[in-house]
Design an enzyme around this catalytic site. Structure first.
Site, PDB file in Angstrom:
ATOM      1  N   GLU A 272      65.028   6.160   8.117  1.00  0.00           N
ATOM      2  CA  GLU A 272      64.622   5.670   9.430  1.00  0.00           C
ATOM      3  C   GLU A 272      64.132   4.226   9.421  1.00  0.00           C
ATOM      4  OE1 GLU A 272      61.046   7.891   7.561  1.00  0.00           O
ATOM      5  OE2 GLU A 272      63.215   8.106   7.654  1.00  0.00           O
ATOM      6  N   GLU A 319      57.300  13.999   8.915  1.00  0.00           N
ATOM      7  CA  GLU A 319      58.523  14.785   9.013  1.00  0.00           C
ATOM      8  C   GLU A 319      58.424  15.996   9.934  1.00  0.00           C
ATOM      9  OE1 GLU A 319      61.178  13.647   8.225  1.00  0.00           O
ATOM     10  OE2 GLU A 319      60.816  12.158   6.666  1.00  0.00           O
TER      11      GLU A 319
END
Length: 615
Positions: A272, A319
């Site tokens: 990301e 996460e």
């Protein structure tokens, strides 16, 4: 720049004494020597007036010289290396008694052949076969092998970069200018990241790159040969993903959302990196069946990139929240059934991870907050646990306080901790106080009764709470699994069995076949491939599951095929479990296969597979 606490067991830097407020990189990419050379200038602020040295994280770096302000520092030292790298000690005593002073430290350095953040690919390992390729992967603690820094998610700072390379360069930042130097034959690329980010989100790639627009604020980058197929794969959904995410959380903060499709050795599904998601080519399946991974990486633009876990012990806050947001995006685009089905598949991945850690004797890594003290490598704890057990906790909170209140809380949480770092205990406190204020006494009492924080944070294995996901889309998978389990030679199968199935349903079906207590017979495994044309699939999610079924059945006819396939994919999600299964079936072949392809794999993947094979 934000520091939530002064210690991080995965960092060797003296976080209680200094804080990075900005850093500037000046780098040159040398494909011939396979090194990056350059300078990093760190702007550091002391936290108190009695500091005596600056300690930074490094790993396998050559340190050439150091300056503080205009003065050379000759008496710096590097500690002997351990699992976390080598601490760089720079003597320094403040001349002023003010803590708001800024100290500028300039360090000239070069990476080495042992750098774990970089992978250098020769032309033969690219699709074009003409130019070399370089890409970085700094999560979790590999930025310290790229440049000296406070390599911890607890420190966030903006950065600029000037990079010279003979090939195009992209970074986790906004490109501001380019210029070509005829004397050196290098192009200089300038970048700026105005928002504060942790070191693990610094990203660099250089190679024969082409680009195409896939949305009003998105560009796709890849090698020229792969451009058209990759553009088709992502142009349909990317902007809709962004708009749906914005309606779920808040406006997108990073201006652009670009995607770089890397060569096959990239070890993750995606990374990301702000402004430039790095993605595996296994997503390009020709049917858009795997583009939902973009929803996950995009969700990180809020969870992880804007609101960041303070250390890798609290990785679930990155996460678990990202998986939760990803599935809310899927819900917004495809409905609640799609979210429930995704959660069901994710829960099976959690069960598999817990089983694997149990087999390895590392159940401590199945805790939501693992203990990483004692120089433990955070990569060893990497699994679906922080993703899916973290999601399960947030889903349990949602079921406890109700969807409407959870939607409001989600927006409030990301607004409150925007650009900050956070630990699990701060999260709990904010949740409880927010629910008491906005949900009322009854909901607050229900939350206190339903959430056993000690169990969620520290218990090993699966949580006590059954998530009870909806199985509407899964029932056909279960029924077909049972049919195969009970089949005899007269039972017929065809593609009509899976007609109109979602790609995820085929994955779940194969997962269930692979989890049968009694593996399928060799003849059934062969029949399975023929019935659904599995061995010719271009979808790595499907092919890896089929190979798992075949290996568990000890069908030796497929061993060489599996071994050859392991040389075409570097994504650890597929590579590691396949090597473990091949090891159980034919250890000699597994080791020979690894020796054959080890230079193809990213250094992180290579080290993990070595551990999996006991080498």
């Amino acid at each position: 720049m934000i520091v939530t606490k002064a210690t991080d067991p995965s960092s060797l830097s003296n976080l209680s004494d200094w804080r990075t407020t900005k850093f500037d990189l000046d780098l040159t990419v040398d494909f011939g020597k396979k090194i990056v050379t350059g300078t990093v200038e760190l702007a550091l602020k002391p936290t108190h007036v009695n500091v005596t040295e600056i300690v930074l994280d490094t790993s396998y770096l050559d340190i050439h010289s150091i300056r503080i302000g205009e003065e050379d520092v000759d008496d710096f030292t590097l500690d002997e290396r351990n699992t976390l790298g080598s601490a760089l000690h720079i003597p320094h005593v403040l001349r002023t008694r003010m803590v708001n002073t800024t100290v500028h430290v300039s360090i000239k350095f070069s990476t080495t052949s042992n750098c774990t953040a970089l992978q250098w690919l020769p032309p033969a390992q690219t699709s074009g076969k003409q130019h070399p390729y370089l890409f970085s992967q700094c999560q979790a603690i590999h930025a310290r092998s790229l440049f000296p820094c406070q390599d911890t998610p607890s420190v966030k700072a903006p950065y600029t970069a000037r990079v010279r390379s003979p090939l195009p360069v992209v970074m986790s930042a906004l490109r501001t200018s380019t210029s070509y130097d005829r004397d050196t034959g290098l192009t200089e690329y300038n970048f700026e990241q105005p928002l504060p980010i942790p070191s693990y989100l610094v990203a660099l790639a250089s190679g024969d790159l082409a680009s195409a627009r896939i949305g009003p604020r998105s560009t796709l980058w890849t090698e020229p040969k792969e451009l058209l197929a990759s553009k088709w794969e992502f142009e349909h959904d990317t902007e809709e993903f962004i708009r749906t995410a914005e309606s779920t959380v808040s406006n997108y903060a990073w201006q652009t959302y670009d995607i770089l499709i890397l060569p096959p050795s990239f070890p993750y599904g995606g990374m990301e990196n702000p402004n430039m998601t790095f993605a595996t080519p296994t997503l390009v399946s020709g049917d858009r069946s795997n583009v939902d991974v973009v929803a996950h990486e995009l969700a990180h633009s809020w969870s992880g990139n804007l609101v960041t876990n303070v250390s890798w012990e609290h990785f679930w806050l990155n996460e678990g929240w990202t998986v939760y947001l990803e599935r809310m995006i899927l819900r917004g685009m495809h409905g609640e059934e799609a979210r429930q089905f995704s959660a069901l598949i994710g829960y099976q991945a959690l069960v598999d991870s817990v089983d694997e850690f149990k087999e390895q004797g590392h159940m401590e890594y199945t805790r939501l907050i693992p203990d990483l003290t004692g120089c433990k490598d955070p990569d060893d704890a990497f699994s679906s646990v922080p993703y899916e057990k973290g999601f399960a906790l947030l889903y349990h909170i949602e079921k406890t306080i109700g969807m409407d209140l959870m939607d409001e809380f989600t927006k409030a949480y990301f607004a409150e901790y925007r650009l900050k770092t956070i630990d699990s205990f701060t999260f709990r406190s904010f949740l409880e106080n927010w629910v008491k204020t906005n949900g009322g006494e009854e909901v607050s009492e229900k939350l206190a009764k339903e959430i056993d924080w000690e169990d969620w944070f520290y218990a090993q294995g699966l949580a006590k709470v059954d998530p009870n996901f909806d199985t509407t889309l899964a029932q056909k998978c279960y029924a077909l699994t049972k049919k195969w389990e009970e089949a005899d030679d007269s039972t017929s199968f065809s593609k009509d069995d899976i007609k109109d199935w979602l790609p995820g349903q085929l994955v779940l079906f194969l997962d269930k076949l692979g989890a049968l207590s009694t593996p399928l017979s060799n003849s059934k495994v062969e029949k399975l491939a023929a019935a659904y044309d599995l061995r010719s699939s271009h979808n790595a999610e499907v092919l890896s599951r089929y190979y798992a079924v075949a290996l568990k059945s000890k069908w030796s006819d497929v061993y060489k095929e599996v071994a050859d396939w392991l040389g075409t994919v570097g994504r650890m999600k597929f590579v590691r479990p396949t090597y473990r299964l091949l090891r159980e079936s034919d250890k000699e072949l597994a080791v020979k296969t690894f020796e054959r392809f080890k230079d193809f794999y990213h250094p992180i993947c290579r080290e993990m597979v070595k551990k999996d094979l006991g080498l």
